[in-house]
Design a protein around this motif. Sequence first.
Motif, PDB file in Angstrom:
ATOM      1  N   TYR A 146     -13.409  -1.672   1.813  1.00 15.27           N
ATOM      2  CA  TYR A 146     -12.348  -1.952   0.853  1.00 15.27           C
ATOM      3  C   TYR A 146     -12.882  -2.916  -0.191  1.00 15.27           C
ATOM      4  O   TYR A 146     -13.538  -3.905   0.154  1.00 15.27           O
ATOM      5  N   LYS A 152      -9.476  -0.292  -4.067  1.00 16.88           N
ATOM      6  CA  LYS A 152      -9.280   0.810  -3.122  1.00 16.88           C
ATOM      7  C   LYS A 152     -10.254   0.717  -1.966  1.00 16.88           C
ATOM      8  O   LYS A 152     -11.191  -0.095  -1.971  1.00 16.88           O
ATOM      9  N   LEU A 171      -7.293   4.405   1.173  1.00 18.82           N
ATOM     10  CA  LEU A 171      -6.385   3.264   1.114  1.00 18.82           C
ATOM     11  C   LEU A 171      -6.296   2.771  -0.325  1.00 18.82           C
ATOM     12  O   LEU A 171      -7.307   2.388  -0.919  1.00 18.82           O
ATOM     13  N   ARG A 205      -4.527   0.238  -3.427  1.00 14.27           N
ATOM     14  CA  ARG A 205      -4.293  -1.200  -3.527  1.00 14.27           C
ATOM     15  C   ARG A 205      -2.996  -1.616  -2.847  1.00 14.27           C
ATOM     16  O   ARG A 205      -2.961  -2.620  -2.115  1.00 14.27           O
ATOM     17  N   ASP A 206      -1.904  -0.880  -3.067  1.00 12.22           N
ATOM     18  CA  ASP A 206      -0.620  -1.294  -2.512  1.00 12.22           C
ATOM     19  C   ASP A 206      -0.485  -0.980  -1.028  1.00 12.22           C
ATOM     20  O   ASP A 206       0.558  -1.254  -0.425  1.00 12.22           O
ATOM     21  N   GLU A 207      -1.542  -0.425  -0.422  1.00  8.20           N
ATOM     22  CA  GLU A 207      -1.528  -0.142   1.014  1.00  8.20           C
ATOM     23  C   GLU A 207      -2.347  -1.145   1.811  1.00  8.20           C
ATOM     24  O   GLU A 207      -2.447  -1.031   3.035  1.00  8.20           O
ATOM     25  N   VAL A 208      -2.922  -2.126   1.142  1.00 10.11           N
ATOM     26  CA  VAL A 208      -3.748  -3.145   1.801  1.00 10.11           C
ATOM     27  C   VAL A 208      -3.290  -4.529   1.337  1.00 10.11           C
ATOM     28  O   VAL A 208      -3.108  -4.759   0.142  1.00 10.11           O
ATOM     29  N   GLN A 209      -3.081  -5.420   2.283  1.00  9.16           N
ATOM     30  CA  GLN A 209      -2.731  -6.811   1.977  1.00  9.16           C
ATOM     31  C   GLN A 209      -3.831  -7.727   2.526  1.00  9.16           C
ATOM     32  O   GLN A 209      -4.251  -7.575   3.675  1.00  9.16           O
ATOM     33  N   ALA A 251      -3.307  -3.207   6.871  1.00  6.18           N
ATOM     34  CA  ALA A 251      -3.030  -1.908   6.251  1.00  6.18           C
ATOM     35  C   ALA A 251      -2.108  -1.148   7.202  1.00  6.18           C
ATOM     36  O   ALA A 251      -2.566  -0.522   8.165  1.00  6.18           O
ATOM     37  N   SER A 252      -0.809  -1.231   6.932  1.00 10.85           N
ATOM     38  CA  SER A 252       0.165  -0.636   7.852  1.00 10.85           C
ATOM     39  C   SER A 252       0.025   0.881   7.918  1.00 10.85           C
ATOM     40  O   SER A 252       0.386   1.500   8.927  1.00 10.85           O
ATOM     41  N   LYS A 253      -0.505   1.500   6.862  1.00 14.85           N
ATOM     42  CA  LYS A 253      -0.684   2.956   6.837  1.00 14.85           C
ATOM     43  C   LYS A 253      -1.500   3.442   8.024  1.00 14.85           C
ATOM     44  O   LYS A 253      -1.277   4.541   8.551  1.00 14.85           O
TER      45      LYS A 253
END
Length: 390
Positions: A269, A284, A297, A299-303, A326-328
């Motif tokens: 990432y 990404k 993944l 940007r808005d799928e990783v904190q 990454a909740s996904k």
Amino acid sequence: MRVRPRLILALLALLLLTSCTDAARPAEPRASLSVAEALGAPADLRFARALQPRQFSFPADHGPHPEFAAEWWYYTGNLKTSAGRQFGFQLTFFRFGLTPAPVERSSAWAASNIYMAHFAVTDVADGQFYAFERFSRGAAGLAGAQGDPFQVWLEDWRADGSGPDGTPMRLQAKQGDVAIDLTLQAGKPAVLQGDQGLSQKSAEPGNASYYYSLTRMPTSGSVQTAAGTFEITGLAWMDREWSTSALAANQLGWDWFALQLDDGTELMYYRLRLRDGSDDPYSKGVLVGQDQQLIALARDEVQIEVSEHWRSPAGTEYPSKWRLRASKVGLDLLITPLIPNQELALTVGYWEGAVQLSGTVAGRSVSGNGYVELTGYSTQGSSEAHARGQ
């Protein structure tokens, strides 16, 4: 990535200075640049740009792509002795093009490319970090690259490949009493990053690289430091990119994570940071499954949360502990450097070092190791860079 003319001129000046003394051993660089300076100028229109997906072929694509302005071969890894002593290593080769086609000249010293290499070893037990840099022109056998058989070298620092796909690869580098001699097996097949290997870094067409990774390379060989020579095994990671431009004017740097989990998966990432402190939408990554299944993944799928910082002897403050979620994919990881000081205070100052991780994936406990690279934090660079608030 964009290469500023001033970087090329600085490298040329170094080479010209050393050509009057010892042409085979360039002097230590006296100038320093920020990442934004080195990579944030308009693209040189003489060179090709990465505009659309392409077919990859190995071992040919391990070799050079001189029609592009810059490229790099990036090796990192975590290693252990049988007794559990830990090491990290980095060996990186960069090619900077002066012209997209060779110029016919009578001198064997005439060059169309300049090469730079970084070599670093982390000795965890002794808390020591060793980092070195070299430059050379791509002429007279001093530095160069080829695809079949695969080779890239700068003097006696080198990577050599064999076999029909260019693997296994042998890495060799030595500076004083610090050295590596490693054999890297292919492990998993190459991962084409982004859109089939086209990694877009901003909205502007051509602000992209061709990018692939070998994410889990079983490694064996030896590491030498001031403490002695050690036989090791472990895992390495190879990143391979070429481009003519990549950073936009409002991008300051990036945080790059290459993580190898003990469940047989890997995570790459990169978080592109804007000058206002926010994350660029083009940040990404990808989760690589045991079966090579790729889960992209965005940007808005990783904190990413930073809980600790470390201030270098040069005065630069870097993040030094992260929680990545990454909740996904049910990912929740705590990432910590093996030692805090893994800053390469070289011509372009940055932090790149070995890390350990623990956490969960889909509710299952995992651990592992990896590498993190942090650019755009360094206070090194010209007064122009400081004036822009870097």
